[in-house]
Design an enzyme around this catalytic site. Structure first.
Site, mmCIF file in Angstrom:
data_model
loop_
_atom_site.group_PDB
_atom_site.id
_atom_site.type_symbol
_atom_site.label_atom_id
_atom_site.label_comp_id
_atom_site.label_asym_id
_atom_site.label_seq_id
_atom_site.Cartn_x
_atom_site.Cartn_y
_atom_site.Cartn_z
ATOM 1 N N GLY A 190 0.649 -1.168 0.212
ATOM 2 C CA GLY A 190 -0.005 -0.316 -0.156
ATOM 3 C C GLY A 190 0.898 1.728 0.324
ATOM 4 O O GLY A 190 0.442 2.369 0.031
ATOM 5 N N ASN B 137 -9.131 4.590 3.998
ATOM 6 C CA ASN B 137 -8.742 4.427 2.562
ATOM 7 C C ASN B 137 -9.829 4.365 1.861
ATOM 8 O O ASN B 137 -10.267 2.539 2.211
ATOM 9 C CB ASN B 137 -7.538 3.951 1.925
ATOM 10 C CG ASN B 137 -7.076 2.550 1.839
ATOM 11 O OD1 ASN B 137 -7.613 2.254 0.514
ATOM 12 N ND2 ASN B 137 -6.616 2.168 2.785
ATOM 13 N N ARG B 138 -9.729 4.726 -0.146
ATOM 14 C CA ARG B 138 -10.338 3.934 -0.586
ATOM 15 C C ARG B 138 -9.551 3.824 -1.962
ATOM 16 O O ARG B 138 -10.651 4.674 -2.334
ATOM 17 C CB ARG B 138 -11.801 4.499 -0.657
ATOM 18 C CG ARG B 138 -12.382 5.469 -0.759
ATOM 19 C CD ARG B 138 -13.661 6.283 -1.099
ATOM 20 N NE ARG B 138 -14.435 7.474 -0.531
ATOM 21 C CZ ARG B 138 -14.526 8.461 0.711
ATOM 22 N NH1 ARG B 138 -14.224 7.674 1.634
ATOM 23 N NH2 ARG B 138 -15.104 9.274 0.214
ATOM 24 N N PHE C 246 -7.331 0.611 -5.189
ATOM 25 C CA PHE C 246 -6.110 -0.161 -5.796
ATOM 26 C C PHE C 246 -5.574 0.851 -7.708
ATOM 27 O O PHE C 246 -5.137 0.128 -8.444
ATOM 28 C CB PHE C 246 -6.641 -1.826 -6.841
ATOM 29 C CG PHE C 246 -6.139 -3.106 -5.942
ATOM 30 C CD1 PHE C 246 -5.985 -2.473 -4.751
ATOM 31 C CD2 PHE C 246 -6.743 -4.028 -6.053
ATOM 32 C CE1 PHE C 246 -6.392 -3.657 -3.791
ATOM 33 C CE2 PHE C 246 -7.982 -5.415 -5.261
ATOM 34 C CZ PHE C 246 -6.676 -4.871 -4.501
ATOM 35 N N SER D 119 -9.084 -6.421 -0.198
ATOM 36 C CA SER D 119 -9.312 -4.811 0.255
ATOM 37 C C SER D 119 -11.067 -4.352 -0.175
ATOM 38 O O SER D 119 -11.807 -4.979 -0.781
ATOM 39 C CB SER D 119 -8.555 -4.511 -0.970
ATOM 40 O OG SER D 119 -9.160 -3.215 -1.205
ATOM 41 N N ASN E 243 -12.366 -2.030 -1.164
ATOM 42 C CA ASN E 243 -12.038 -1.422 -1.869
ATOM 43 C C ASN E 243 -12.489 -1.436 -3.506
ATOM 44 O O ASN E 243 -12.389 -0.474 -4.438
ATOM 45 C CB ASN E 243 -11.314 -0.111 -2.164
ATOM 46 C CG ASN E 243 -10.620 0.119 -0.484
ATOM 47 O OD1 ASN E 243 -12.302 0.574 -0.121
ATOM 48 N ND2 ASN E 243 -9.806 0.646 -0.388
ATOM 49 N N THR E 244 -12.378 -2.399 -4.313
ATOM 50 C CA THR E 244 -13.090 -3.202 -5.344
ATOM 51 C C THR E 244 -14.225 -3.811 -4.838
ATOM 52 O O THR E 244 -14.140 -4.823 -4.952
ATOM 53 C CB THR E 244 -12.159 -3.931 -6.070
ATOM 54 O OG1 THR E 244 -10.369 -3.747 -6.199
ATOM 55 C CG2 THR E 244 -12.084 -4.392 -7.158
ATOM 56 N N LYS F 167 -3.765 -12.752 1.698
ATOM 57 C CA LYS F 167 -3.480 -11.891 2.996
ATOM 58 C C LYS F 167 -4.960 -11.472 2.786
ATOM 59 O O LYS F 167 -6.339 -11.478 1.978
ATOM 60 C CB LYS F 167 -3.619 -10.813 2.337
ATOM 61 C CG LYS F 167 -3.750 -9.479 3.132
ATOM 62 C CD LYS F 167 -2.912 -8.460 2.756
ATOM 63 C CE LYS F 167 -2.899 -7.005 4.639
ATOM 64 N NZ LYS F 167 -1.812 -5.702 3.425
ATOM 65 N N THR G 182 -3.552 -9.368 9.195
ATOM 66 C CA THR G 182 -5.490 -8.760 8.818
ATOM 67 C C THR G 182 -4.773 -8.040 7.882
ATOM 68 O O THR G 182 -4.142 -6.751 7.159
ATOM 69 C CB THR G 182 -6.388 -9.106 9.070
ATOM 70 O OG1 THR G 182 -6.137 -8.121 9.932
ATOM 71 C CG2 THR G 182 -6.036 -9.994 10.105
ATOM 72 N N ASN G 183 -5.435 -7.738 6.818
ATOM 73 C CA ASN G 183 -6.152 -5.865 5.736
ATOM 74 C C ASN G 183 -7.014 -5.222 6.174
ATOM 75 O O ASN G 183 -7.077 -5.501 7.646
ATOM 76 C CB ASN G 183 -7.049 -6.528 4.484
ATOM 77 C CG ASN G 183 -6.153 -6.019 3.697
ATOM 78 O OD1 ASN G 183 -6.241 -4.780 3.499
ATOM 79 N ND2 ASN G 183 -6.408 -6.398 1.757
ATOM 80 N N GLY H 162 -4.690 0.864 11.533
ATOM 81 C CA GLY H 162 -3.972 1.266 12.030
ATOM 82 C C GLY H 162 -4.188 0.870 13.581
ATOM 83 O O GLY H 162 -5.348 -0.594 14.301
ATOM 84 N N GLY I 130 -2.472 -2.885 12.970
ATOM 85 C CA GLY I 130 -2.505 -1.762 14.432
ATOM 86 C C GLY I 130 -1.484 -2.559 15.088
ATOM 87 O O GLY I 130 -0.613 -2.645 16.242
ATOM 88 N N THR J 196 0.145 2.172 8.755
ATOM 89 C CA THR J 196 -0.350 3.628 8.704
ATOM 90 C C THR J 196 0.276 3.991 10.669
ATOM 91 O O THR J 196 1.009 4.914 10.680
ATOM 92 C CB THR J 196 -1.501 2.820 9.863
ATOM 93 O OG1 THR J 196 -1.951 2.402 8.885
ATOM 94 C CG2 THR J 196 -2.325 4.107 10.482
#
Length: 372
Positions: free
Chosen positions: A68, A116-117, A120, A181, A183-184, A221, A249-250, A275, A304, A326
């Site tokens: 990322g 975040n979005r 990719f 993710s 975001n897709t 992942k 994890t993601n 985070g 985290g 993060t």
């Protein structure tokens, strides 16, 4: 110094602008003569007790940078010079894509978190492969994280992943299939065992075909939002397919328990949260996976990881390696050094001679007291 710069300057910029500015400056500085060697001397893990043998590779320390940050493989050597034992580039997709509309990256300082979005955004796996092909021997260990191109239908997802795997196989030290993710659209649906099995099998075959004579380690992942039974199913599938590891994890789509004002969080909208707020769930997923798969594969803990105690806890819970992202954004260039130094200090205090002794420590039954 960095925290003052972050508070007075970087926080006043959009998060994405600050990222590009900071990353560009880092690459510039590390391109100066002797800068990378000096960086490795100042920041890098050098004590052999921190070394980790995993995935057929020798890592100088257990902490790496998660995917990322360096999406297009532009600055992995510079990041390695900041003390990260390995750098995961990507996520890259089969085809170049611009990602989601801006703004798409947001800070939650009260929670030491990001949303975040990005979607990719990357130049495609072909461009990343061309950059990785120029790597010099002896540099930082680099993993390649691959995902699905947004416009590719689910029925064609495997072919999209395979194209990236074939391009990157000869140049990456390990490969990660990212199906987690948020975001897709539809990507997380690929985490179901019945869809994940053929996808991973095809990528494994593609890696073997593209890199004859060398086994490229393959990991998957997963998301923290999976139900426990789905985590178990992925663990079972990973063992069935002979996968080399799992990254847990993601980011999460959950928003509970945040210190940031609820109205501000709602205004930010959709995206993956990373985070400190992900810490507890990511650790729970790691522990569940360790109980399911034992030490049959490498578990990489992410989500985290804020300090040396967090990294220590993940290793003791069964992670072989640890990733962060993060907290690096919030803490700056000395972050990796502080983590490694903190782990080493605690190893000395507790009489632990190697990371291998620490991995899975909490899962092992205590030895009975010696009776002479």
């Amino acid at each position: 110094m960095y925290r003052l710069l972050f508070r007075l300057v970087l926080r006043r910029m959009s998060a994405e602008t600050a990222h590009h500015l900071g990353f560009g400056l880092l690459r510039f500085l590390m391109a100066l003569p002797f800068a990378r060697a000096l960086g490795r001397r100042l920041f890098g893990p050098r004590d052999p007790r921190l070394g980790v043998r995993a995935l057929g590779l020798d890592f100088p320390g257990p902490l790496g940078l998660a995917a990322g940050f360096d999406k297009d493989a532009r600055g992995f050597e510079a990041l390695g010079a900041l003390g990260f034992a390995f750098v995961e580039i990507g996520t890259v997709t089969g085809e170049a894509q611009g990602g989601n509309p801006k703004p798409r990256l947001f800070r939650l300082p009260a929670d030491r978190a990001l949303v975040n979005r990005m979607g990719f955004n990357n130049e495609g796996s072909r461009a990343a492969a061309e950059r990785l092909a120029k790597r010099r021997p002896g540099g930082v260990i680099v993993g390649a994280n691959i995902g699905k191109t947004k416009v590719v239908a689910e029925s064609e997802a495997a072919a999209d992943y395979v194209a990236s795997a074939e391009r990157l196989a000869a140049h990456a030290d390990y490969m990660v299939v990212n199906v987690s993710s948020p975001n897709t659209p539809g990507l997380r649906d690929l985490q179901s065992a019945e869809k994940l099995r053929p996808l991973l099998a095809e990528v494994r075959t593609a890696l073997d075909r593209a890199s004859p004579g060398r086994r490229v380690p393959l990991l998957v992942k997963i998301a923290p939002d999976l139900a426990d039974e789905d985590i178990d199913a992925i663990g079972d599938l990973a063992r069935e397919l002979g996968l080399d590891g799992i990254i847990a994890t993601n980011t999460t789509i959950r928003r509970d328990g945040l210190a940031t004002d609820a109205a501000e969080v709602a205004e930010i909208g959709a995206g993956g949260l990373s985070g400190k707020p992900v810490k507890a769930r990511a650790l729970a997923v790691l522990r569940r996976l360790r109980a399911r798969v034992g030490d049959s594969m490498v578990l990489v803990a992410a989500g985290g990881v804020e300090d040396a105690d967090d990294a220590w806890e993940r290793l003791a819970a069964g992670a072989t390696l640890v990733q962060a992202y993060t907290a690096f954004i919030y803490d700056g260039p000395a972050f990796a050094r502080r983590i490694h130094e903190g782990i080493l200090s605690r190893m000395r205090a507790e009489g632990i001679g190697s990371i291998a002794e620490l991995v899975g420590k909490e899962t092992r039954a205590p030895k009975p007291p010696f009776r002479g």
